[in-house]
Design an enzyme around this catalytic site. Sequence first.
Site, PDB file in Angstrom:
ATOM      1  N   ASP A 115      51.767  89.345  51.194  1.00 42.03           N
ATOM      2  CA  ASP A 115      51.784  90.006  49.891  1.00 42.03           C
ATOM      3  C   ASP A 115      53.224  90.134  49.439  1.00 42.03           C
ATOM      4  OD1 ASP A 115      49.042  90.328  49.635  1.00 42.03           O
ATOM      5  OD2 ASP A 115      49.036  92.322  50.526  1.00 42.03           O
ATOM      6  N   ASP A 131      45.440  87.171  45.133  1.00 38.22           N
ATOM      7  CA  ASP A 131      44.796  88.419  44.719  1.00 38.22           C
ATOM      8  C   ASP A 131      44.644  88.460  43.200  1.00 38.22           C
ATOM      9  OD1 ASP A 131      44.785  89.272  47.382  1.00 38.22           O
ATOM     10  OD2 ASP A 131      46.648  90.418  47.150  1.00 38.22           O
TER      11      ASP A 131
END
Length: 153
Positions: A115, A131
């Site tokens: 991330d 995402d």
Amino acid sequence: MRKIVLAVTALLLVALDQLSKFFVVKYIRLGTIVEFIPNLVSLTYLRNTGAAFSILENQQWLFTVITFIVLGVAFYYLIKQMQTQNFWLLASLLLIISGGLGNFIDRLRLGYVVDMIHLDFVDFAIFNVADSYLSVGVALLIIALWKEEKNGN
């Protein structure tokens, strides 16, 4: 021809996700915050062993099962709807598949998801390109299905 366009688009989306993660891992130290667009977006390299917002951490077997189910259902509906003129439905399924594959590749290859995107203007979880695909894909799917129902299809 439509199948080829959809397949190439999915491959490009997954490649963009993986490339963004590659650069973050290569050039940003774990946990370091790098200002990208001042007061808007920063990049922060994190290793996420959970789902969104790091829930269910270290449950890789569960994510593998869920990913297979979601990807299987999305592929099924994409193939079933291939001839539809509903662009939004096809786009939503394509984004869901691409996002699912992007994060699945990370889980298989690394054991976690990379991330990196941190929105500076709001208190929100750090996320990645895949995402974003998933979130936009689900939103588009809801809109597409709502429009279909509204039109009586």
